[in-house]
Design a protein around this motif. Structure first.
Motif, mmCIF file in Angstrom:
data_model
loop_
_atom_site.group_PDB
_atom_site.id
_atom_site.type_symbol
_atom_site.label_atom_id
_atom_site.label_comp_id
_atom_site.label_asym_id
_atom_site.label_seq_id
_atom_site.Cartn_x
_atom_site.Cartn_y
_atom_site.Cartn_z
ATOM 1 N N UNK A 183 1.043 -0.925 -0.009
ATOM 2 C CA UNK A 183 -0.267 -0.068 0.231
ATOM 3 C C UNK A 183 0.804 1.101 -0.052
ATOM 4 N N UNK A 184 0.349 2.396 -0.242
ATOM 5 C CA UNK A 184 1.073 3.352 0.018
ATOM 6 C C UNK A 184 2.011 3.986 1.509
ATOM 7 N N UNK A 185 3.235 3.609 0.982
ATOM 8 C CA UNK A 185 4.303 3.844 2.328
ATOM 9 C C UNK A 185 3.791 2.749 3.044
ATOM 10 N N UNK A 186 3.681 1.193 3.104
ATOM 11 C CA UNK A 186 3.116 -0.262 3.849
ATOM 12 C C UNK A 186 4.147 -0.983 3.234
ATOM 13 N N UNK A 187 5.479 -1.076 4.007
ATOM 14 C CA UNK A 187 6.503 -2.406 3.778
ATOM 15 C C UNK A 187 6.504 -3.466 4.642
ATOM 16 N N UNK A 188 5.611 -4.909 4.170
ATOM 17 C CA UNK A 188 6.552 -5.674 5.056
ATOM 18 C C UNK A 188 5.092 -6.212 5.607
ATOM 19 N N UNK A 189 5.522 -7.605 6.553
ATOM 20 C CA UNK A 189 4.209 -7.695 6.596
ATOM 21 C C UNK A 189 3.413 -7.665 7.675
ATOM 22 N N UNK A 190 4.860 -6.932 8.416
ATOM 23 C CA UNK A 190 4.158 -6.420 9.655
ATOM 24 C C UNK A 190 2.982 -5.415 10.268
ATOM 25 N N UNK A 191 3.357 -4.429 8.823
ATOM 26 C CA UNK A 191 2.850 -3.282 8.388
ATOM 27 C C UNK A 191 2.101 -3.719 7.697
ATOM 28 N N UNK A 192 1.632 -4.107 6.975
ATOM 29 C CA UNK A 192 0.310 -4.332 6.136
ATOM 30 C C UNK A 192 -0.429 -5.559 7.845
ATOM 31 N N UNK A 193 -0.293 -6.129 8.423
ATOM 32 C CA UNK A 193 -1.073 -7.147 9.082
ATOM 33 C C UNK A 193 -1.795 -5.490 9.574
ATOM 34 N N UNK A 194 -0.760 -4.891 10.243
ATOM 35 C CA UNK A 194 -1.506 -3.963 11.563
ATOM 36 C C UNK A 194 -2.091 -2.764 10.933
ATOM 37 N N UNK A 195 -1.677 -2.602 9.539
ATOM 38 C CA UNK A 195 -2.912 -1.284 8.419
ATOM 39 C C UNK A 195 -3.998 -1.767 8.091
ATOM 40 N N UNK A 196 -4.103 -3.562 7.934
ATOM 41 C CA UNK A 196 -5.188 -4.182 7.588
ATOM 42 C C UNK A 196 -5.966 -4.818 8.390
ATOM 43 N N UNK A 197 -5.440 -4.902 9.495
ATOM 44 C CA UNK A 197 -6.081 -6.113 10.171
ATOM 45 C C UNK A 197 -6.227 -5.714 11.910
ATOM 46 N N UNK A 198 -5.459 -4.574 11.767
ATOM 47 C CA UNK A 198 -5.472 -5.047 13.149
ATOM 48 C C UNK A 198 -4.531 -5.942 14.234
ATOM 49 N N UNK A 199 -3.383 -6.173 13.489
ATOM 50 C CA UNK A 199 -2.622 -7.709 14.359
ATOM 51 C C UNK A 199 -1.497 -7.522 14.100
ATOM 52 N N UNK A 200 -0.795 -8.867 14.604
ATOM 53 C CA UNK A 200 0.702 -8.346 14.260
ATOM 54 C C UNK A 200 1.217 -9.696 13.056
ATOM 55 N N UNK A 201 1.631 -9.799 12.565
ATOM 56 C CA UNK A 201 1.849 -10.303 11.341
ATOM 57 C C UNK A 201 1.683 -12.051 11.906
ATOM 58 N N UNK A 221 -3.946 0.125 -5.758
ATOM 59 C CA UNK A 221 -5.231 0.497 -6.694
ATOM 60 C C UNK A 221 -6.106 -0.551 -5.773
ATOM 61 N N UNK A 222 -5.353 -1.855 -5.049
ATOM 62 C CA UNK A 222 -7.087 -2.408 -4.240
ATOM 63 C C UNK A 222 -6.934 -1.573 -3.068
ATOM 64 N N UNK A 223 -5.918 -1.806 -2.426
ATOM 65 C CA UNK A 223 -6.064 -0.474 -1.346
ATOM 66 C C UNK A 223 -6.692 0.809 -0.622
ATOM 67 N N UNK A 224 -7.671 0.472 -2.196
ATOM 68 C CA UNK A 224 -8.232 2.128 -2.538
ATOM 69 C C UNK A 224 -9.768 1.121 -3.182
#
Length: 248
Positions: A183-201, A221-224
């Motif tokens: 996503x925009x400025x989102x890198x790595x599994x941990x950041x993605x898990x927290x960004x989209x699901x509010x949990x750890x990877x 694109x899919x972030x939006x």
């Protein structure tokens, strides 16, 4: 031998030496990655500069987590979606490249036939499908620019072989999952898990992992479009494949 010819030879020699030095630099960096985590990738730095240039601010989420703290469901989902032969190939999946080449040619011929039959219509361009493995994607994002050329592709293949030679499959997957864009400025599994699901990877369910894996080709694109029909349908497909996916 004329002065101009000698100057040309000197320049060519310097270019060759510069090329060799660059390759040695790449090899050294990759060798160090066996024990040191990369702080950033070429792709990440280019994205940061684009953000600063367009927005004047930098949004960046990334937190490195060890391989063991990334859910096996995410590892399986990403391999199933991006590179189902990852555990067994030597960095390049030649069978997948051949299969996609045949598929692309077939669809291109069909599109040309439709265009010829209906010259007044705008035929949708064929979506070209490549055969890049996870190792190839890592080689490109870690060290290379985003340009498309045969020279850059050749460099990518060389770095792919070096990655496979110096790093284990687990280490390659660990570096990939900690640096890939989600996503925009989102890198790595941990950041993605927290960004989209509010949990750890480490806590991702099969459905959550599959959804993240499906986002990878076009995360911004899919972030939006989190509820797009394609994203939902492809997530179900990947969930069906995960049970058969081999982990390194």
């Amino acid at each position: 031998m004329g002065t101009a010819w000698k100057a040309t030879i000197r320049w060519l020699a310097l270019l060759v030496l510069a090329f060799i030095a660059l390759q040695l630099f790449f090899v050294l960096r990759i060798a160090l990655m066996a024990v040191l985590d990369p702080e950033s990738t070429t792709f990440q730095r280019s994205q940061a500069w684009q953000q600063l240039a367009s927005q004047g601010t930098l949004r960046w989420r990334q937190e490195w987590v060890p391989y063991e703290q990334i859910s096996p469901t995410l590892k399986r989902a990403v391999i199933a979606s991006e590179d189902d032969g990852f555990a067994n190939h030597d960095g390049v999946d030649w069978a997948a490249i051949e299969k996609n080449w045949e598929r692309n040619n077939r669809l291109a011929e069909q599109a040309a036939q439709r265009q010829e039959a209906h010259p007044d219509r705008q035929i949708k361009p064929v979506k070209i499908r490549g055969g890049s493995t996870i190792t190839q994607q890592l080689a490109k994002n870690l060290l290379l620019s985003g340009e498309r050329s045969m020279l850059r592709k050749g460099q990518e293949l060389m770095l792919t072989m070096v990655l496979e030679q110096f790093l284990s499959k687990q280490r390659i997957l660990e570096i990939y999952l900690n640096n890939v864009e989600w996503g925009e400025g989102v890198f790595g599994a941990q950041a993605a898990a927290q960004r989209y699901f509010r949990k750890n990877a480490s806590q991702l369910s099969s459905a959550e992992a599959a959804r993240l894996a499906v986002m990878l080709p076009a995360p911004k694109r899919f972030e939006k479009q989190p509820q797009s029909a394609y994203l939902n349908g492809r997530t179900r497909v990947i969930m069906g494949r995960m049970g058969r996916t081999e982990l390194p």
